[in-house]
Scaffold this active site. Structure first.
Site, PDB file in Angstrom:
ATOM      1  N   HIS A 155     -33.163 -83.668  -0.253  1.00 52.81           N
ATOM      2  CA  HIS A 155     -34.048 -83.666  -1.412  1.00 52.81           C
ATOM      3  C   HIS A 155     -33.271 -83.020  -2.537  1.00 52.81           C
ATOM      4  CE1 HIS A 155     -38.061 -83.813  -3.324  1.00 52.81           C
ATOM      5  NE2 HIS A 155     -37.494 -82.898  -4.076  1.00 52.81           N
ATOM      6  N   CYS A 156     -33.041 -83.741  -3.597  1.00 52.64           N
ATOM      7  CA  CYS A 156     -32.193 -83.167  -4.647  1.00 52.64           C
ATOM      8  C   CYS A 156     -32.954 -82.888  -5.925  1.00 52.64           C
ATOM      9  CB  CYS A 156     -30.979 -84.042  -4.944  1.00 52.64           C
ATOM     10  SG  CYS A 156     -29.735 -83.073  -5.840  1.00 52.64           S
ATOM     11  N   VAL A 157     -32.769 -81.664  -6.436  1.00 54.90           N
ATOM     12  CA  VAL A 157     -33.476 -81.247  -7.640  1.00 54.90           C
ATOM     13  C   VAL A 157     -32.956 -81.955  -8.887  1.00 54.90           C
ATOM     14  CG1 VAL A 157     -34.199 -78.990  -6.825  1.00 54.90           C
ATOM     15  CG2 VAL A 157     -31.937 -79.269  -7.802  1.00 54.90           C
ATOM     16  N   ASN A 161     -36.269 -85.911  -6.768  1.00 58.14           N
ATOM     17  CA  ASN A 161     -36.697 -86.941  -5.833  1.00 58.14           C
ATOM     18  C   ASN A 161     -35.943 -86.742  -4.516  1.00 58.14           C
ATOM     19  OD1 ASN A 161     -37.941 -89.219  -4.855  1.00 58.14           O
ATOM     20  ND2 ASN A 161     -36.849 -90.668  -6.169  1.00 58.14           N
TER      21      ASN A 161
END
Ligand SMILES: [Zn+2]
Ligand SMILES: [Zn+2]
Length: 306
Positions: A155-157, A161
């Site tokens: 999960h990448c900030v 998303n």
């Protein structure tokens, strides 16, 4: 390579988790960096150089064309990752019937929790207690999204998303174009950056000078960190592994989804070469490659018999 890649991935993963409270501010931050860079490269340095004539005109023109082309690809890839759902489990998903053995998977019954984990044909069917549903192969529960995500990578900030089955290619292209763009900007602003430390007169305003300085430092920092991330993901794609799987399987030499480098690449980028460098797939690839739907993945033909 795998081991260090996994360790590094986990550090990045922790870092991302720590930053997750920032939410969509990250999109504004990305656009802010793009804005500062655009101001420094186009408006302050190479736009005015277009009027110089001669060789300066040619080099400025070439840099501006390349800068804008890469910027379009970068933003296209970026917003494709931001707005493409990584993939969720369809309601009441069940494992497909095993065609070779001609029988339904025994897990479909009510007592799927009791199946012996040593049976190799069943080892990839798992159950998510939080979502209360079966997990397709390579699916993981994301605690940030609060749901199961198909072939979850992380999960990448930066994209606010999850990165998974349906947007992993777009994420890789975003890394790729970001690396090229930040490297171009770093190289093209280097003369101006060095002039900053010289004793001679600098023919620009202090505001332009500060923006050029900031853009150079930011782009250098992004180029270096994205390069590390890109190298790690190239090794992951070559082995057909997600960041999570690389962490989980640790040093296991056998990996059921490793089909060889070329096929592993195609499992992410599709088989149609014309679509490799743009964030979308050909309709034919989507039809003929089940992996692109995120529910079904081809594994080594000899894997189950070993
Ligand atoms: Zn779940
Ligand atoms: Zn997520």
């Amino acid at each position: 390579m795998h081991r260090s890649g996994a360790t590094m991935a986990w550090n990045v993963f922790k870092f991302c988790t720590a930053l997750r409270g920032l939410g969509s501010i990250m999109i504004l931050l990305v656009l802010g960096v793009v804005g500062v860079t655009y101001y420094a490269v186009v408006l302050t340095n190479y736009g005015p150089a277009l009027y110089a004539g001669g060789l300066d005109f040619l080099s400025a023109f070439a840099i501006l064309i390349l800068f804008h082309s890469l910027l379009v690809m970068l933003l296209w890839s970026y917003f494709s990752v931001v707005f493409t759902d990584a993939g969720s489990v369809p309601p009441n998903w069940k494992p497909a019937v095993d065609e070779e053995r001609g029988e339904a998977d025994p897990l479909v019954g009510s007592d799927f929790n009791n199946v012996a984990p040593s049976d190799p044909s069943n080892q990839h069917i798992r159950f998510c207690r939080k979502c209360n549903q079966l997990k397709p192969p390579r699916c993981h529960h994301c605690s940030v999204c609060g749901r199961c995500v198909l072939k979850m990578d992380h999960h990448c900030v930066w994209v606010v998303n999850c990165v998974g089955a349906l947007n992993y290619k777009y994420f890789l292209l975003f890394l790729f174009y970001t690396f090229l763009e930040t490297t171009l900007v770093t190289a093209s602003l280097l003369p101006q950056f060095l002039a900053f430390f010289s004793d001679g007169e600098i023919p620009v305003t202090p505001g332009s000078l500060a923006t050029t300085f900031l853009a150079f430092v930011l782009n250098l920092a992004f180029a270096l960190s994205v390069m590390g991330f890109l190298i790690m993901h190239i090794s992951l794609v070559a082995a057909n592994t997600t960041t999570i799987e690389a962490y989980e399987k640790k040093t296991s030499p056998k990996w059921r989804y490793d089909l060889g480098r070329r096929k592993n690449f195609e499992q992410v980028f599709g088989m149609d070469k014309r679509y490799w460098f743009i964030p979308c797939y050909s309709e034919e690839d989507i039809r003929r490659m089940p992996a692109l739907q995120g529910l079904d993945y081809p594994s080594k033909p000899d894997f189950d018999s070993q």
